[in-house]
Write an enzyme that holds these catalytic residues in place. Structure first.
Site, PDB file in Angstrom:
ATOM      1  N   ASP A 476      -4.249  -7.461  18.629  1.00  0.00           N
ATOM      2  CA  ASP A 476      -4.541  -7.820  17.240  1.00  0.00           C
ATOM      3  C   ASP A 476      -4.602  -6.578  16.357  1.00  0.00           C
ATOM      4  OD1 ASP A 476      -5.191  -9.482  15.135  1.00  0.00           O
ATOM      5  OD2 ASP A 476      -6.928 -10.390  16.131  1.00  0.00           O
ATOM      6  N   ASP A 546      -2.910 -17.394  11.239  1.00  0.00           N
ATOM      7  CA  ASP A 546      -4.238 -17.899  11.570  1.00  0.00           C
ATOM      8  C   ASP A 546      -4.433 -19.302  11.025  1.00  0.00           C
ATOM      9  OD1 ASP A 546      -5.074 -15.821  13.063  1.00  0.00           O
ATOM     10  OD2 ASP A 546      -6.432 -14.949  11.584  1.00  0.00           O
TER      11      ASP A 546
END
Ligand code: DGJ
Length: 779
Positions: A476, A546
């Site tokens: 990430d 997301d």
């Protein structure tokens, strides 16, 4: 195929040609890029050459011997500053004497059978031939090398440049693009894909008319704000017909794509590293490499261009042991738990996952340091003993015993001030010493310009990946750059930070992917903030957004598909109401969208009803049967009011289609599903999986059929719902590929007047998957 005819170079792919020549003044002239032309001699090329007899008024003549040449009105391979060309330049240098004028003239060329590697950046593999042209600016003793690589069957040409300073004095390179395309007209539409966190890849079509239009990122990453993939097409190009150029960059940092219409109606396209806040100091003998730009041309519409891009990415960008491998179905812990994870909970969820058929369990954020929220511990990659009392290895072994592989989340490029790493190395972050710092998500960016930091992260991550049986890593990166300054670099190199960071990142990724070739790495940057070809050279898949809302996802995934294959787009089925939009969508729609690409779940399976679990178990079983097609099949977008997708396997024997409705339009009930990519003359079986619908979905309409009155949502309603199911429609058609591609008239959708098994329950956000199988004999 690359050929040289006297002063001309012809680059050919299966369906496209790219032609350039050396001008009498020795600059490189761009002659043509488009549909393949038959060229057998110099003579054939002559009509492609612009016939300059005199230069336009109020422009600069290049030199006395050539009064017909004004560089402002010529199609060039390299736009420079100071010799008459006033359009957006390819290269911009400030010389020691303060001048920024450059004149790069042809020196020599060669055709290489293997490609020249790029030392600092990733590049496409499996090329066929390379054209290397050397240009020299003799006045300043600077060399510019242009590299063109040809990928025949993918209809792909790549371009890049290397600038070498031979001058004893240092120069400042303020811009070096990767590609430049000068077209004689500006009759184009520029398509860009822009957005933000949870809203990636909104398609924008800009009809090119005049001036300069820029698509660029300045976040330090390729960004969700403006993806580096863009298209140039004609106004009438559709999914299935018309001309289109698909253009992308193998780069993960600040990028720049500009389209400029000149005063004479010509159009220039350039792409490369964003020149904003970019300046490289090159001492004598030093060189700078620009990233590789990829260019695909098709005259058969957006789908054809995308499919070529997809194949190219699958074969020439993604590499390593996962290259053509089917990817596992995973359960990710994030939305089910956020930071509140512990061994017990994870094991419970993993057991439910195994029962449903999931293959890989991914522990997301929250497992290390004292990570109970996003304010601490990034940098401290040791497990939290409160959450994992028996350690990481113990948890991984337990998950393996359950029968699942184990994956882990990391964010190596970042550090929280509240961490041991920051306390011991406060000068390892991108920050201006002694100044107040801005933060994003309470975190700072580690200074990957500093090789010591890269080495440290290689070591720490290696130790982590070796500490247990880790099969997958979610990598990430959750912030954009601020306070752009590397304490490691001297002040005259601070404009190099953005690019040096990316070089450091690639070095780190190279180290780790070489040391752990079998780990499946998934890229992520707050969803799609770094979805690009550079990352795909190291990580075969990327978390697309997301936002897991099925409706938003349908748009986001579809728009990624213009430039990226389904095999790299990672999607999850999540809970409802959706955590990003609070929209409620049916479970089958969440799956029907997520299965086009790499399927995962991000939902608390241990909390779900048996009914939902049964449905998920069926989804996973079906996905396993069709996984290869969903991940590596040929994908088609169909122009339709509804979302209509179709993915076809390699031998065109199997296909799966999806139809998704946003909002019901009353009395618009006769939908069609349109297939694509089938064999026209073959016979196929077209069918869906019939479903049973909960009677409660029809609300108090139950009273139109019930002999006794039932109050909506009463206990009686619940009891009836338990035993009475509404039958879903069945499509069961045998016909030819050509008919299916013309469109299948589906069962009439519900609209006020009655319901039976021949009516399609197709409410807001409803969707269907259709299966298409070739039949050996006509039924
Ligand atoms: C951002 C990612 O996009 C999410 O999927 C999740 O991993 C969080 N970070 C964790 O902090």
């Amino acid at each position: 195929m690359i050929r040289q005819y006297d002063q001309c170079f012809v680059l050919e792919t299966a369906h496209s040609s790219y032609i350039l020549r050396i001008l009498p003044t020795k600059q490189l002239e761009h002659l043509y890029y488009g549909k393949k032309l038959t060229i057998t001699s110099c003579r054939d090329i002559v009509p492609l050459i612009e016939q300059h007899a005199f230069a336009p008024g109020n422009t600069n003549i290049y030199d006395e011997e050539h009064p017909e040449y004004s560089l402002e009105d010529m199609r060039l391979e390299v736009g420079t500053i100071g010799k008459g060309d006033i359009r957006v330049p390819f290269v911009e240098i400030i010389h020691d004497d303060g001048s920024s004028t450059n004149d790069f003239l042809y020196h020599d060329a060669k055709i290489n059978t293997t490609r020249t590697p790029i030392n600092t950046l990733p590049y496409a593999i499996n090329n066929q031939e390379e054209l290397e042209i050397t240009l020299v600016d003799e006045a300043y003793d600077v060399t510019l090398k242009l590299y063109y690589n040809v990928y025949d069957k993918y209809d792909m040409i790549t371009r890049r440049a290397v600038l070498i300073n031979n001058n004893k004095n240092a120069i400042r390179l303020n811009r070096l693009m990767s590609t430049q395309l000068d077209f004689s007209t500006h009759d184009f539409v520029l398509t860009t894909f822009n957005g933000s966190w949870t809203d990636e890849m909104n398609r924008h079509d800009y009809v090119v008319e005049s001036g300069l239009h820029i698509n660029a990122s300045f976040t330090g990453s390729s960004s969700s704000r403006a993806n580096p993939f863009v298209m140039l097409s004609n106004k009438h190009t559709s999914e299935d017909a018309g001309e289109v150029y698909g253009l992308n960059l193998i780069y993960s940092g600040n990028h720049y794509e500009a389209v400029e219409v000149s005063s004479y109606g010509k159009m220039r396209f350039v792409s490369g590293i964003n020149p904003q806040n970019f300046s490289f100091l090159l001492a004598q003998g030093e060189q700078f490499e620009s990233p590789e730009a990829v260019m695909c041309y098709s005259d058969r519409g957006f789908n054809d261009m995308s499919q070529h891009m997809h194949k190219f990415i699958n074969d020439c960008i993604v590499r390593g042991s996962w290259q053509h491998q089917e990817r596992p179905i995973l359960l990710n812990s994030w939305e089910a738990n956020y930071f509140k994870i512990n061994e017990q909970k994870l094991i419970k969820q993993a057991k439910a996952a195994k029962k449903a058929g999931i293959e890989l369990f991914v522990m997301d954020d929250g497992w290390f340091g004292k990570r109970d929220n996003d304010q601490s511990s990034l940098g401290d990659w040791q497990y939290d003993p409160k959450k994992l009392p028996h350690g990481l290895k113990h948890l991984v072994d337990k998950i393996n015993e359950i029968g699942l592989d184990f994956g882990i989340w990391v964010e190596p490029e970042m550090v929280n001030v509240d961490s041991n790493l920051y306390r011991s190395h406060p000068n390892w972050t991108i920050a201006i010493p002694g100044h107040g710092q801005s933060e994003g998500r309470h975190q700072r960016i580690l200074d990957l310009c500093n090789p010591e930091v890269v080495d440290y992260l290689t070591k720490v991550m290696s130790e982590l990946f070796e500490s247990a049986n880790i099969k997958y890593v979610k990598w990430d990166m959750n912030r954009t750059f601020s306070d752009i300054y590397s304490p490691y670099l001297p002040s005259d190199k601070q404009q190099e930070v953005f690019h040096r960071y990316i070089i450091g990142l690639y070095k780190l990724l190279d180290n780790l992917t070489k040391a752990f070739p079998d780990i499946l790495f998934e890229g992520c940057a707050s969803g799609g903030n770094r979805f690009d070809l550079g990352m795909l050279c190291f990580m075969p898949q990327i978390w697309a957004s997301d936002n897991t809302d099925a409706l938003c996802r349908a748009r986001i995934q579809k728009n990624y598909s213009y430039g990226y294959p389904l095999s790299v787009i990672s999607n999850h089925v999540s809970s409802t109401p959706n955590h990003q939009t609070l929209r409620t969508t049916p479970l089958d729609t969440r799956y029907n969208v997520a299965c086009f690409g790499i399927l995962g779940y991000e939902i608390n399976l241990a909390d779900l009803s048996n009914e939902a679990l049964e449905e998920i178990t069926k989804q996973i079983a079906a996905y396993k049967v069709h996984r290869k097609t969903f991940q590596f099949g040929t994908f088609y977008r169909v122009n339709q009011v509804l979302h209509n997708w179709c993915v076809v396997n390699d031998d065109q024997k199997d296909a799966i289609g999806m139809l998704l409705q946003e909002l019901v339009l009353p009395h618009h009930q006769y939908h069609q599903f349109i297939a694509r990519g089938l064999k026209e003359d073959s016979h196929y079986h077209f069918f869906n999986e019939a479903k049973q619908y909960n009677v409660k979905l029809f609300g108090d309409l139950i009273n139109t059929a019930s002999p006794v009155h039932i109050k909506q949502d009463s206990l009686a309603h619940q009891v009836v719902a338990k035993f009475v199911k509404m039958p879903g429609e069945v499509e069961d058609i045998h016909t030819t590929g050509s008919v299916l591609m013309q469109g299948v008239g589906l069962k009439q959708a519900f609209s006020a007047n009655g319901y039976n098994e021949n009516v399609r329950y197709f409410q807001d956000f409803a969707s269907r998957l259709y299966f298409i199988e070739e039949e050996s004999e006509m039924k």
